[in-house]
Design a protein around this motif. Structure first.
Motif, PDB file in Angstrom:
ATOM      1  N   UNK A  93       0.831  -1.208   0.000  1.00 27.80           N
ATOM      2  CA  UNK A  93       0.000   0.000   0.000  1.00 27.80           C
ATOM      3  C   UNK A  93       0.865   1.256   0.000  1.00 27.80           C
ATOM      4  N   UNK A  94       1.946   1.218   0.761  1.00 28.57           N
ATOM      5  CA  UNK A  94       2.868   2.345   0.780  1.00 28.57           C
ATOM      6  C   UNK A  94       3.496   2.569  -0.590  1.00 28.57           C
ATOM      7  N   UNK A  95       3.873   1.469  -1.252  1.00 35.17           N
ATOM      8  CA  UNK A  95       4.428   1.572  -2.601  1.00 35.17           C
ATOM      9  C   UNK A  95       3.402   2.168  -3.560  1.00 35.17           C
ATOM     10  N   UNK A  96       2.140   1.757  -3.396  1.00 30.14           N
ATOM     11  CA  UNK A  96       1.082   2.288  -4.260  1.00 30.14           C
ATOM     12  C   UNK A  96       0.946   3.804  -4.112  1.00 30.14           C
ATOM     13  N   UNK A  97       1.008   4.282  -2.891  1.00 31.74           N
ATOM     14  CA  UNK A  97       0.896   5.730  -2.669  1.00 31.74           C
ATOM     15  C   UNK A  97       2.068   6.495  -3.282  1.00 31.74           C
ATOM     16  N   UNK A  98       3.206   5.831  -3.389  1.00 33.11           N
ATOM     17  CA  UNK A  98       4.374   6.476  -3.997  1.00 33.11           C
ATOM     18  C   UNK A  98       4.344   6.420  -5.524  1.00 33.11           C
ATOM     19  N   UNK A  99       3.921   5.286  -6.081  1.00 39.43           N
ATOM     20  CA  UNK A  99       4.031   5.057  -7.526  1.00 39.43           C
ATOM     21  C   UNK A  99       2.691   5.089  -8.258  1.00 39.43           C
ATOM     22  N   UNK A 100       1.584   5.028  -7.509  1.00 42.12           N
ATOM     23  CA  UNK A 100       0.206   4.882  -8.028  1.00 42.12           C
ATOM     24  C   UNK A 100      -0.020   3.540  -8.723  1.00 42.12           C
ATOM     25  N   UNK A 101       0.867   2.582  -8.490  1.00 43.29           N
ATOM     26  CA  UNK A 101       0.638   1.205  -8.901  1.00 43.29           C
ATOM     27  C   UNK A 101       1.511   0.318  -8.020  1.00 43.29           C
ATOM     28  N   UNK A 102       1.255  -0.978  -8.040  1.00 44.13           N
ATOM     29  CA  UNK A 102       2.025  -1.912  -7.222  1.00 44.13           C
ATOM     30  C   UNK A 102       2.821  -2.817  -8.155  1.00 44.13           C
ATOM     31  N   UNK A 103       4.135  -2.683  -8.193  1.00 39.26           N
ATOM     32  CA  UNK A 103       4.951  -3.497  -9.107  1.00 39.26           C
ATOM     33  C   UNK A 103       5.059  -4.938  -8.623  1.00 39.26           C
ATOM     34  N   UNK A 104       5.246  -5.847  -9.565  1.00 38.30           N
ATOM     35  CA  UNK A 104       5.532  -7.241  -9.214  1.00 38.30           C
ATOM     36  C   UNK A 104       6.860  -7.297  -8.468  1.00 38.30           C
ATOM     37  N   UNK A 105       6.983  -8.212  -7.511  1.00 36.44           N
ATOM     38  CA  UNK A 105       6.105  -9.351  -7.249  1.00 36.44           C
ATOM     39  C   UNK A 105       4.996  -9.087  -6.233  1.00 36.44           C
ATOM     40  N   UNK A 106       4.809  -7.847  -5.831  1.00 29.57           N
ATOM     41  CA  UNK A 106       3.867  -7.561  -4.751  1.00 29.57           C
ATOM     42  C   UNK A 106       2.443  -7.402  -5.275  1.00 29.57           C
TER      43      UNK A 106
END
Length: 219
Positions: free
Chosen positions: A166-179
Motif C-alpha cells: 500500500x505504501x508503494x502504491x501511494x508512492x508510484x500509483x501502482x504496485x509493481x511485481x512481485x507484490x
C-alpha cells in the motif's frame, strides 16, 4: 467433490475473461480450471490441451504472434498437432526445449504447463507483463490464477492488506511485481517463469531483459 467446487468457483469469478468454454482437470496432485475466449481455432482449441503421449498439458491465456513458424519448426522435429491453436505450439515447444523455448516466443501471455510424469509445473508470463498471473502459497500447496478475485473466492487466502504494498502504491500509483495489495499474494514478474516441483518448492527465473535488445532493433 470439494476440489471441483473450489476450482469451478475460481472459474466463475473470471467468466468475463473467457465466456466461450470451461475446462477442468484434477488428479491426486493438483486441480486446474480454465475459462476460454475463443480467438484462434474456434472448433478444437478447447483447453486444457494435451501432448501426443497425454503426459503433459497446458492452459494458456493470451496470444502467441509467431506461432505459425514455430509450429512448422516443431513439426519438423516430429511433433503431431491435433489443433490449429497457438496454445498447442507452446505446449510442444516446452516439451522439446523446456523453458528455453520462451526465448523464441513473441506475444502476450500467461500460461501453465503440467508435467504428469514429473509432477511438476511450469508457469510463465510474457516479456512486459501484459497478461497477469497471481499466486499464493497455502499450508498444503499453491494457488495461482489470472485474477486476484479467483484466488480470494477459494476462502483459503486471508483478505489482509499488505501495508508495504500500500505504501508503494501511494508512492508510484501502482504496485509493481512481485507484490500485490493482499498480503502474501504475489504476482509472477514479467519475463519470468516459475517452476513448482512435486514437493511444492518454487523456483523463479528471469528469461528475458530489455537490455537484450540490440540498439539497432530499438531504432
Amino acid at each position: 467433490s470439494e476440489v471441483w467446487q473450489i476450482v469451478h468457483g475460481m472459474n466463475e469469478k473470471i467468466i468475463h475473461r473467457g465466456p466461450d468454454d470451461e475446462g477442468l482437470f484434477a488428479d491426486d496432485f493438483c486441480a486446474l480450471g480454465m475459462r476460454r475466449l475463443s480467438i484462434i481455432d474456434l472448433q478444437s482449441g478447447n483447453q486444457p490441451i494435451w501432448n501426443e503421449s497425454h503426459d503433459m498439458m497446458i492452459v494458456f491465456n493470451g496470444e502467441l504472434y509467431n506461432f505459425k513458424p514455430l509450429r512448422e519448426e516443431l513439426r519438423a522435429l516430429g511433433h503431431v498437432f491435433s489443433t490449429d491453436s497457438d496454445t498447442e505450439v507452446v505446449l510442444h515447444g516446452i516439451e522439446s526445449f523446456g523453458t528455453s523455448f520462451l526465448q523464441k516466443m513473441e506475444g502476450m501471455y500467461a500460461f501453465a504447463v503440467y508435467d504428469l510424469k514429473k509432477k511438476m509445473w511450469i508457469l510463465a508470463r510474457d516479456r512486459v507483463g501484459e497478461k497477469p498471473l497471481y499466486y499464493y502459497r497455502t499450508r498444503d500447496g499453491i494457488l495461482f490464477g489470472s485474477e486476484m478475485k479467483s484466488l480470494l473466492s477459494t476462502g483459503l487466502v486471508p483478505k489482509e492488506i499488505d501495508r508495504n504494498a500500500l505504501s508503494i502504491y501511494f508512492q508510484l500509483t501502482y504496485i509493481p511485481a512481485p507484490y500485490s495489495i493482499i498480503k502474501d499474494v504475489y504476482k509472477l514478474p514479467q519475463a519470468s517463469y516459475m517452476l513448482i516441483n512435486s514437493n511444492g518448492d518454487i523456483t523463479i527465473e528471469k528469461y528475458w531483459d530489455i537490455d537484450n535488445i540490440s540498439r539497432d532493433r530499438m531504432i
